[in-house]
Design a protein around this motif. Structure first.
Motif, short mmCIF file in Angstrom:
data_model
loop_
_atom_site.label_atom_id
_atom_site.label_comp_id
_atom_site.label_asym_id
_atom_site.label_seq_id
_atom_site.Cartn_x
_atom_site.Cartn_y
_atom_site.Cartn_z
N ARG A 78 0.63 -1.43 0.30
CA ARG A 78 -0.09 -0.54 0.04
C ARG A 78 0.91 1.41 -0.13
NH1 ARG A 78 -2.29 0.37 4.51
NH2 ARG A 78 -1.26 -1.09 5.67
N THR A 79 0.26 2.07 -0.86
CA THR A 79 0.51 3.36 -1.07
C THR A 79 1.32 4.49 0.11
OG1 THR A 79 -0.14 4.25 -2.16
CG2 THR A 79 0.80 3.10 -3.45
N ILE A 80 1.25 5.20 0.75
CA ILE A 80 1.68 6.32 1.64
C ILE A 80 1.73 7.90 0.71
CG2 ILE A 80 2.49 6.88 3.83
CD1 ILE A 80 3.52 5.10 4.77
N PRO A 81 1.03 8.72 1.29
CA PRO A 81 1.35 9.42 0.44
C PRO A 81 2.42 10.54 1.13
CG PRO A 81 -0.87 9.55 1.47
CD PRO A 81 -0.52 8.16 1.77
N ASP A 82 3.25 11.09 0.11
CA ASP A 82 4.65 11.78 -0.17
C ASP A 82 4.45 13.06 0.88
OD1 ASP A 82 7.33 10.09 -1.85
OD2 ASP A 82 7.16 12.48 -1.94
N HIS A 83 5.79 13.47 1.18
CA HIS A 83 5.32 14.84 2.52
C HIS A 83 5.02 15.96 1.11
CE1 HIS A 83 8.23 12.76 5.26
NE2 HIS A 83 7.35 13.55 6.14
N ALA A 84 5.60 15.79 -0.01
CA ALA A 84 5.26 16.84 -1.09
C ALA A 84 3.87 17.40 -1.29
CB ALA A 84 6.13 16.67 -2.51
N THR A 85 3.02 16.49 -0.99
CA THR A 85 1.55 15.88 -1.07
C THR A 85 0.82 17.18 -0.07
OG1 THR A 85 1.13 14.23 0.17
CG2 THR A 85 1.67 13.91 -2.11
N ARG A 86 1.70 17.42 1.47
CA ARG A 86 1.15 17.99 2.37
C ARG A 86 2.05 18.58 3.13
NH1 ARG A 86 -3.13 14.48 4.48
NH2 ARG A 86 -3.49 16.50 5.67
N PRO A 87 2.00 19.57 2.80
CA PRO A 87 3.09 20.69 2.71
C PRO A 87 2.60 21.07 4.64
CG PRO A 87 1.61 21.76 1.26
CD PRO A 87 1.38 20.05 1.64
N GLU A 88 1.32 21.00 4.99
CA GLU A 88 1.55 20.91 6.75
C GLU A 88 2.52 19.97 7.76
OE1 GLU A 88 -2.05 18.24 5.95
OE2 GLU A 88 -0.37 19.84 4.86
N PHE A 89 2.69 19.47 7.12
CA PHE A 89 4.04 18.37 8.08
C PHE A 89 5.25 18.87 7.08
CE2 PHE A 89 -0.19 15.58 7.26
CZ PHE A 89 -0.66 16.10 8.87
N ARG A 90 6.23 18.93 8.01
CA ARG A 90 7.71 19.01 8.14
C ARG A 90 8.48 17.71 6.79
NH1 ARG A 90 6.20 22.84 10.27
NH2 ARG A 90 7.26 24.24 11.58
N ALA A 91 8.78 18.00 5.68
CA ALA A 91 9.32 17.14 6.00
C ALA A 91 11.04 16.46 5.82
CB ALA A 91 9.47 17.62 3.52
N PRO A 92 11.61 16.05 5.72
CA PRO A 92 12.64 15.26 5.91
C PRO A 92 14.00 15.87 5.35
CG PRO A 92 12.38 13.67 4.70
CD PRO A 92 11.07 14.96 4.89
N ALA A 93 15.17 17.28 6.45
CA ALA A 93 16.22 17.40 5.06
C ALA A 93 16.91 16.08 4.63
CB ALA A 93 16.85 17.98 6.48
N VAL A 94 17.39 15.03 4.73
CA VAL A 94 17.87 13.97 3.77
C VAL A 94 16.58 12.96 3.44
CG1 VAL A 94 19.32 13.03 3.23
CG2 VAL A 94 20.13 14.76 4.59
N SER A 95 16.58 12.05 2.78
CA SER A 95 15.24 11.11 2.57
C SER A 95 16.43 10.31 2.23
CB SER A 95 14.63 11.50 2.08
OG SER A 95 13.07 10.30 1.74
N TRP A 96 16.80 8.99 2.30
CA TRP A 96 17.16 7.61 2.07
C TRP A 96 16.79 6.78 0.80
CZ3 TRP A 96 19.34 9.84 6.28
CH2 TRP A 96 20.76 10.74 6.27
N THR A 97 16.43 6.57 -0.15
CA THR A 97 15.95 5.27 -0.85
C THR A 97 16.33 4.86 -2.11
OG1 THR A 97 13.81 5.79 -0.15
CG2 THR A 97 13.94 4.37 -2.21
N PRO A 98 17.16 3.76 -2.20
CA PRO A 98 17.22 2.96 -1.09
C PRO A 98 17.80 3.53 0.82
CG PRO A 98 18.22 1.78 -3.18
CD PRO A 98 18.32 3.39 -3.13
N VAL A 99 17.27 2.30 1.76
CA VAL A 99 17.18 2.91 2.84
C VAL A 99 18.88 2.50 2.86
CG1 VAL A 99 14.84 2.81 3.73
CG2 VAL A 99 16.53 0.18 3.44
N ILE A 100 18.95 3.06 4.99
CA ILE A 100 20.59 2.80 5.11
C ILE A 100 20.22 2.15 6.43
CG2 ILE A 100 21.28 4.63 3.91
CD1 ILE A 100 21.45 6.59 5.99
N SER A 101 18.92 2.69 7.14
CA SER A 101 18.34 1.76 8.46
C SER A 101 19.43 2.27 8.99
CB SER A 101 19.04 0.55 8.57
OG SER A 101 17.97 -0.47 7.36
N PRO A 102 19.27 3.43 9.58
CA PRO A 102 20.38 4.56 10.15
C PRO A 102 20.12 4.54 11.85
CG PRO A 102 17.82 5.61 9.68
CD PRO A 102 18.22 5.10 8.69
#
Length: 407
Positions: free
Chosen positions: A303-327
């Motif tokens: 199932r998809t989750i809407p992207d941060h760009a679709t909901r500007p009222e929420f804070r977007a990450p400064a850096v986003s990793w895909t493929p993931v790194i598992s920080p």
């Protein structure tokens, strides 16, 4: 015990709600890539830098094995140069470095009983800012509850060292608990930090339950700010709401496994996204980071989750990793041994099996280098001499000391 207030999905959370936990344990490898549409949308967000898969940088350090531990999770240095190391099954160790490589490992007694399993067990360890005067040590851990439930907890105790290379905790007091407790054994978070303000900061994972991250009746899925004794600061953003909401500094987090302050006193956190979309966030007072309503990743069941760009009222990450790194472990470096790294973030990558270096630029950030370590890196700490120390994940996890490479 499930959180009954969310037995049914609201329209707001419909896209993110589900009956099964959203992800495997974060100790499992993660190699997922997002749908192309999500990657494109995330790349369009002004505050998000999408890092794909940079080439491994030449290592400017030499890694020396100093010791091995059984499922180590965290470490912190004492003023005398020795270090406390937690092991997930519930042991607290005292490590005394040798002159070159190696060292002596002793035991610290009096550790609280932990609920070991999945991602649960003994977690972070942190010294009080006035440790030299009061001897106080803070521990986070998974704690058992009623009806096969669990939750993160934080306790503080006085540390007394002995002449045999070990010591004991006494006067132990639990000063914080996740509310409510849940079944399952994932996403405790429970990283600890003291801020420049002298307050205790706690990262609290959403326990693979999605919706508590948006519910102010739960302190899961949040970054929390407390006084050093666990009491509530009167100037927290939701202090007037009372209850656990009064603990909250920011909300909408998934599984935050790293928190660190930069030289300006700004808090940053790293957290695991679902299938894609790991994050580095600039943590702002009262801000909502959107999970599970938005994410730059998707659910593991497709199932998809809407992207941060679709909901500007929420804070977007400064850096986003895909493929993931598992920080996992995260520090902001301030030492002199690696002058080119001063002010940079150093992140341990589990599935990424790397040390990831991030450069900050005011309110933004970008990945600057990725150093392949060939093992899952659970913890990163800065040593007293400005060297960098890493703990590998799992049984037989090595403690590595990084020193500048010969030029």
């Amino acid at each position: 015990m499930k959180f009954l207030a969310y037995a049914a999905c609201s329209g707001l959370l419909l896209a993110a709600c589900g009956t099964a936990h959203d992800a495997p344990a974060e100790t499992q490898p993660r190699t997922d890539a997002p749908p192309a549409a999500n990657a494109a949308a995330a790349a369009g967000a002004a505050s998000t830098t999408f890092v794909e898969s940079p080439d491994a940088a030449a290592k400017p350090f030499t890694a020396t094995e100093m010791a091995k531990f059984n499922e180590p999770w965290a470490m912190t240095f004492l003023p005398d140069g020795r270090a406390l190391v937690t092991e997930k099954r519930g042991a607290l160790k005292l490590f005394q470095p040798g002159g070159g490589k190696g060292g002596v490992i002793g035991d610290i007694s009096g550790v609280p009983k932990v609920s070991y399993g999945g991602q649960g067990g003994l977690g972070d360890v942190l010294l009080h800012p006035q440790f030299a005067r009061n001897g106080l040590v803070y521990l986070s851990y998974a704690e058992a509850g009623d009806d096969d439930t669990r939750g993160a907890a934080v306790a503080r105790a006085k540390l007394t060292l002995d002449a045999k290379g070990g010591g004991a905790l006494s006067e132990l007091q639990v000063i914080w608990r996740q509310v409510p407790k849940f079944d399952g054994e994932g996403h405790y978070g429970h990283r600890l930090a003291f801020g420049p303000d002298g307050k205790l900061w706690i990262s609290s994972g959403e326990r693979q339950e999605f919706t508590p991250a948006q519910d102010m009746r739960a302190n899961a899925g949040k970054i929390l700010r407390l006084n050093d004794d666990g009491s509530l600061p009167a100037d927290n953003p939701f202090a007037g709401d009372g209850g656990v909401a009064a603990q909250v500094w920011s909300l909408g987090h998934r599984n935050p496994l790293g928190i660190a302050f930069d030289a300006r006193g700004q808090l940053w956190n790293t957290e695991m996204g679902p299938k894609g979309g790991d994050e580095l966030n600039r943590v702002e007072r009262g801000a909502n980071y959107g999970y599970p309503i938005v994410s730059n990743g998707d659910h593991y069941d497709g199932r998809t989750i809407p992207d941060h760009a679709t909901r500007p009222e929420f804070r977007a990450p400064a850096v986003s990793w895909t493929p993931v790194i598992s920080p996992a472990g995260f520090v902001i470096y301030s030492g002199s041994a690696f002058p080119d790294w001063q002010g940079d973030g150093l992140i341990g990558a589990l599935s990424g099996q790397a040390l990831v270096r991030v450069e900050f630029d005011g309110n933004g950030a970008r990945e600057a280098a990725r150093y392949d370590m060939d093992e899952r890196i659970r913890e990163v700490e800065q040593g007293p001499a400005g060297d960098v120390w890493l703990l590998e994940d799992g049984k037989g996890g090595r403690l590595l000391r990084l020193t500048p490479a010969a030029r």
